[in-house]
Write a protein that holds these residues in place. Structure first.
Motif, PDB file in Angstrom:
ATOM      1  N   GLU A  71      36.690  37.772  79.569  1.00  0.00           N
ATOM      2  CA  GLU A  71      35.671  38.629  80.191  1.00  0.00           C
ATOM      3  C   GLU A  71      34.277  38.333  79.654  1.00  0.00           C
ATOM      4  OE1 GLU A  71      36.746  42.746  80.360  1.00  0.00           O
ATOM      5  OE2 GLU A  71      34.658  43.409  80.325  1.00  0.00           O
ATOM      6  N   TYR A  72      34.184  38.059  78.345  1.00  0.00           N
ATOM      7  CA  TYR A  72      32.872  37.844  77.731  1.00  0.00           C
ATOM      8  C   TYR A  72      32.469  36.366  77.700  1.00  0.00           C
ATOM      9  CZ  TYR A  72      32.665  42.716  76.284  1.00  0.00           C
ATOM     10  OH  TYR A  72      32.592  44.091  76.284  1.00  0.00           O
ATOM     11  N   GLY A  73      33.284  35.500  78.264  1.00  0.00           N
ATOM     12  CA  GLY A  73      32.921  34.089  78.331  1.00  0.00           C
ATOM     13  C   GLY A  73      32.972  33.373  76.996  1.00  0.00           C
ATOM     14  N   LEU A  74      33.962  33.697  76.169  1.00  0.00           N
ATOM     15  CA  LEU A  74      34.108  33.100  74.846  1.00  0.00           C
ATOM     16  C   LEU A  74      35.386  32.284  74.778  1.00  0.00           C
ATOM     17  CD1 LEU A  74      33.336  36.339  72.830  1.00  0.00           C
ATOM     18  CD2 LEU A  74      31.753  34.435  73.152  1.00  0.00           C
ATOM     19  N   ALA A  75      35.462  31.410  73.783  1.00  0.00           N
ATOM     20  CA  ALA A  75      36.715  30.708  73.488  1.00  0.00           C
ATOM     21  C   ALA A  75      37.397  31.438  72.339  1.00  0.00           C
ATOM     22  CB  ALA A  75      36.432  29.268  73.100  1.00  0.00           C
ATOM     23  N   LEU A  76      38.677  31.701  72.492  1.00  0.00           N
ATOM     24  CA  LEU A  76      39.440  32.372  71.445  1.00  0.00           C
ATOM     25  C   LEU A  76      40.356  31.360  70.776  1.00  0.00           C
ATOM     26  CD1 LEU A  76      40.156  35.208  70.192  1.00  0.00           C
ATOM     27  CD2 LEU A  76      42.187  35.098  71.659  1.00  0.00           C
ATOM     28  N   ASP A  77      40.174  31.166  69.485  1.00  0.00           N
ATOM     29  CA  ASP A  77      41.056  30.300  68.703  1.00  0.00           C
ATOM     30  C   ASP A  77      42.086  31.189  68.022  1.00  0.00           C
ATOM     31  OD1 ASP A  77      39.591  28.094  69.433  1.00  0.00           O
ATOM     32  OD2 ASP A  77      38.299  28.197  67.670  1.00  0.00           O
ATOM     33  N   TYR A  78      43.326  31.118  68.497  1.00  0.00           N
ATOM     34  CA  TYR A  78      44.388  31.954  67.923  1.00  0.00           C
ATOM     35  C   TYR A  78      45.140  31.153  66.873  1.00  0.00           C
ATOM     36  CZ  TYR A  78      48.521  34.887  67.525  1.00  0.00           C
ATOM     37  OH  TYR A  78      49.538  35.678  67.037  1.00  0.00           O
ATOM     38  N   VAL A  79      45.146  31.652  65.662  1.00  0.00           N
ATOM     39  CA  VAL A  79      45.815  30.973  64.551  1.00  0.00           C
ATOM     40  C   VAL A  79      47.120  31.700  64.274  1.00  0.00           C
ATOM     41  CG1 VAL A  79      45.592  30.130  62.196  1.00  0.00           C
ATOM     42  CG2 VAL A  79      43.553  30.428  63.599  1.00  0.00           C
ATOM     43  N   SER A  80      48.207  31.122  64.706  1.00  0.00           N
ATOM     44  CA  SER A  80      49.514  31.750  64.487  1.00  0.00           C
ATOM     45  C   SER A  80      50.072  31.337  63.130  1.00  0.00           C
ATOM     46  CB  SER A  80      50.478  31.369  65.605  1.00  0.00           C
ATOM     47  OG  SER A  80      50.616  29.966  65.674  1.00  0.00           O
ATOM     48  N   LEU A  81      51.028  32.102  62.651  1.00  0.00           N
ATOM     49  CA  LEU A  81      51.638  31.851  61.347  1.00  0.00           C
ATOM     50  C   LEU A  81      53.136  31.639  61.506  1.00  0.00           C
ATOM     51  CD1 LEU A  81      49.838  34.655  59.275  1.00  0.00           C
ATOM     52  CD2 LEU A  81      49.223  32.232  59.399  1.00  0.00           C
ATOM     53  N   GLU A  82      53.710  30.946  60.544  1.00  0.00           N
ATOM     54  CA  GLU A  82      55.161  30.777  60.520  1.00  0.00           C
ATOM     55  C   GLU A  82      55.822  32.081  60.078  1.00  0.00           C
ATOM     56  OE1 GLU A  82      56.775  28.237  61.507  1.00  0.00           O
ATOM     57  OE2 GLU A  82      55.223  26.707  61.659  1.00  0.00           O
ATOM     58  N   PRO A  83      57.061  32.328  60.506  1.00  0.00           N
ATOM     59  CA  PRO A  83      57.738  33.566  60.082  1.00  0.00           C
ATOM     60  C   PRO A  83      57.830  33.723  58.569  1.00  0.00           C
ATOM     61  CG  PRO A  83      58.926  32.547  61.888  1.00  0.00           C
ATOM     62  CD  PRO A  83      57.862  31.570  61.485  1.00  0.00           C
ATOM     63  N   SER A  84      57.861  32.586  57.854  1.00  0.00           N
ATOM     64  CA  SER A  84      57.978  32.660  56.391  1.00  0.00           C
ATOM     65  C   SER A  84      56.636  32.820  55.698  1.00  0.00           C
ATOM     66  CB  SER A  84      58.669  31.389  55.876  1.00  0.00           C
ATOM     67  OG  SER A  84      57.913  30.235  56.233  1.00  0.00           O
ATOM     68  N   ASP A  85      55.540  32.721  56.450  1.00  0.00           N
ATOM     69  CA  ASP A  85      54.213  32.814  55.841  1.00  0.00           C
ATOM     70  C   ASP A  85      53.934  34.229  55.345  1.00  0.00           C
ATOM     71  OD1 ASP A  85      53.756  30.176  56.282  1.00  0.00           O
ATOM     72  OD2 ASP A  85      52.509  30.463  58.062  1.00  0.00           O
ATOM     73  N   ASP A  86      53.094  34.289  54.322  1.00  0.00           N
ATOM     74  CA  ASP A  86      52.738  35.589  53.747  1.00  0.00           C
ATOM     75  C   ASP A  86      51.223  35.669  53.609  1.00  0.00           C
ATOM     76  OD1 ASP A  86      53.054  38.106  52.531  1.00  0.00           O
ATOM     77  OD2 ASP A  86      54.928  37.459  51.654  1.00  0.00           O
ATOM     78  N   GLU A  87      50.758  36.551  52.728  1.00  0.00           N
ATOM     79  CA  GLU A  87      49.325  36.810  52.680  1.00  0.00           C
ATOM     80  C   GLU A  87      48.508  35.590  52.254  1.00  0.00           C
ATOM     81  OE1 GLU A  87      48.106  39.207  48.925  1.00  0.00           O
ATOM     82  OE2 GLU A  87      49.983  40.055  49.611  1.00  0.00           O
ATOM     83  N   GLU A  88      49.048  34.748  51.377  1.00  0.00           N
ATOM     84  CA  GLU A  88      48.294  33.565  50.943  1.00  0.00           C
ATOM     85  C   GLU A  88      48.083  32.606  52.109  1.00  0.00           C
ATOM     86  OE1 GLU A  88      46.654  33.034  48.328  1.00  0.00           O
ATOM     87  OE2 GLU A  88      46.058  30.984  48.836  1.00  0.00           O
ATOM     88  N   GLU A  89      49.116  32.397  52.910  1.00  0.00           N
ATOM     89  CA  GLU A  89      48.978  31.503  54.071  1.00  0.00           C
ATOM     90  C   GLU A  89      48.000  32.099  55.085  1.00  0.00           C
ATOM     91  OE1 GLU A  89      51.860  32.314  52.694  1.00  0.00           O
ATOM     92  OE2 GLU A  89      52.605  30.378  51.963  1.00  0.00           O
ATOM     93  N   GLN A  90      48.045  33.432  55.239  1.00  0.00           N
ATOM     94  CA  GLN A  90      47.107  34.061  56.175  1.00  0.00           C
ATOM     95  C   GLN A  90      45.667  33.881  55.705  1.00  0.00           C
ATOM     96  OE1 GLN A  90      46.581  38.321  56.329  1.00  0.00           O
ATOM     97  NE2 GLN A  90      46.807  38.333  58.552  1.00  0.00           N
ATOM     98  N   LEU A  91      45.456  34.080  54.410  1.00  0.00           N
ATOM     99  CA  LEU A  91      44.101  33.920  53.861  1.00  0.00           C
ATOM    100  C   LEU A  91      43.613  32.487  54.044  1.00  0.00           C
ATOM    101  CD1 LEU A  91      41.639  34.866  52.270  1.00  0.00           C
ATOM    102  CD2 LEU A  91      42.903  34.377  50.159  1.00  0.00           C
ATOM    103  N   GLN A  92      44.445  31.515  53.739  1.00  0.00           N
ATOM    104  CA  GLN A  92      44.027  30.118  53.872  1.00  0.00           C
ATOM    105  C   GLN A  92      43.729  29.763  55.324  1.00  0.00           C
ATOM    106  OE1 GLN A  92      43.191  28.259  51.324  1.00  0.00           O
ATOM    107  NE2 GLN A  92      43.766  30.012  50.045  1.00  0.00           N
ATOM    108  N   ALA A  93      44.522  30.309  56.247  1.00  0.00           N
ATOM    109  CA  ALA A  93      44.266  30.072  57.672  1.00  0.00           C
ATOM    110  C   ALA A  93      42.919  30.651  58.079  1.00  0.00           C
ATOM    111  CB  ALA A  93      45.384  30.686  58.508  1.00  0.00           C
ATOM    112  N   ALA A  94      42.602  31.837  57.585  1.00  0.00           N
ATOM    113  CA  ALA A  94      41.316  32.467  57.921  1.00  0.00           C
ATOM    114  C   ALA A  94      40.153  31.687  57.320  1.00  0.00           C
ATOM    115  CB  ALA A  94      41.310  33.910  57.428  1.00  0.00           C
ATOM    116  N   LEU A  95      40.306  31.244  56.075  1.00  0.00           N
ATOM    117  CA  LEU A  95      39.234  30.485  55.430  1.00  0.00           C
ATOM    118  C   LEU A  95      39.015  29.144  56.127  1.00  0.00           C
ATOM    119  CD1 LEU A  95      39.963  31.231  51.662  1.00  0.00           C
ATOM    120  CD2 LEU A  95      38.230  32.261  53.141  1.00  0.00           C
TER     121      LEU A  95
END
Length: 332
Positions: A71-95
């Motif tokens: 709707e807003y004309g943006l590109a969305l980059d969706y970063v999915s995680l593995e089922p075994s991933d935890d908070e450290e993997e999430q943080l590294q993906a965000a960084l």
């Protein structure tokens, strides 16, 4: 960008429409793509980092975010995680998305530490972060979409008391994480039981984010003594409690109230193992997250989170039209 095709278990239920709806989700999830080969140069990118162990709630958030980005004309980059991933993997993906130059980052943080470190580094880089399902607006967090967890917990407590007709013994299956949201849910439920009277709290148990660990915790909990009801504070706790109740063949006798709208939870709701779900609208969370990102990039500032309402879902009302929009946002 991390890309994952996560297998989904197809529940077998008495109602054909449920299986059909799930099949639609499988098709949509399997066909999802993180990249757009026709993308225009210079298009602004917003990153959405998947929640840890969020299952279908994460899919609903992604779909809402995709709708808003379109709707807003943006590109969305969706970063999915593995089922075994935890908070450290999430943080590294965000960084990693921060380093790649995302215009804004949306995240349902696995912990306060994830939110703080990401917020600090994003603030230094001048990149706004929008917190999803988290009301903590610390450094670098320029907006937040959340529910009132104390009110949601009170609602769950009232539902469990109602199932027990106002009298009985209950136990709480909680997480071993120091999560303020889960603590607020528990406090809300306890306040409701205190106001109602007639509900005795037998004790509780804690487990991590794995279903088997929560199953063992539920087993230990029920070994301590008979209870009439269980309040499970998150999805994994509810699945562990359901598994142990089914193993003991006391499903229906022990009432279970919990939070979430995972497909496995919905199947257990239909099967009469779970009795009430306190549900939030994941689609709205994702949609509003992108909308808030657009506003803060345009200069708007917020000092309070946007608070979403929750609904109580049971086997009788889960197919009501309004509830289907919350539970199955992928079906138009």
């Amino acid at each position: 960008m991390i890309r994952t095709f996560r297998p989904l278990r197809l529940p077998i239920g008495p109602r054909g429409c449920f299986a059909a709806l799930v099949a639609v989700l499988i098709l949509l999830t399997s066909c999802s793509s993180d990249t757009d080969p026709d993308e225009e140069p210079g298009l602004q990118h917003i990153a959405l980092v998947a929640p840890v162990h969020a299952e279908e709630q994460g899919d609903a958030i992604r779909l809402g975010a995709e709708a808003a980005a379109k709707e807003y004309g943006l590109a969305l980059d969706y970063v999915s995680l593995e089922p075994s991933d935890d908070e450290e993997e999430q943080l590294q993906a965000a960084l990693k998305m921060l380093e790649k130059g995302a215009s804004a980052i949306l995240i349902d943080p696995a912990s306060e530490a994830v939110l703080q470190e990401l917020g600090d580094k994003a603030a230094a880089a001048g990149t706004p972060v929008i917190a999803l399902n988290d009301e903590r607006m610390t450094t670098g967090i320029l907006s937040a979409i959340a529910i009132n967890n104390e009110a949601a917990g009170r609602k769950a407590g009232e539902q469990l008391a109602d199932l027990l007709e106002g009298r009985g013994t209950v136990a709480i299956l909680r997480s071993d994480r120091e999560d303020p949201d889960l603590i607020a849910r528990e406090e809300g439920a306890k306040r409701a039981w205190s106001d109602i009277g007639g509900i005795e709290i037998a004790g509780g148990a804690a487990c991590g984010k794995r279903e088997d660990a929560c199953w063992q915790a539920a087993k230990q909990l029920l070994d301590q003594g008979a209870v009439d009801g269980i309040l499970a504070l998150d999805i994994q706790a509810s699945l562990g409690a359901a598994k142990e109740v089914a193993r003991r063949k006391v499903q229906g006798e022990i009432k279970i109230v919990t939070f979430g709208s995972d497909l496995e939870q919905l199947q257990l709701l239909q099967d009469g193992v779970l009795h009430k779900l306190v549900v939030q609208n994941g689609f709205s969370t994702g949609y509003l997250g992108v909308e808030q990102a657009v506003k803060v990039m345009d200069g708007s500032r917020y000092d309070k989170p946007i608070v979403l309402e929750t609904k109580v879902i049971d086997a009788d009302n889960m197919f009501w039209m309004d509830n289907q929009k919350v539970l199955f946002p992928f079906v138009k």
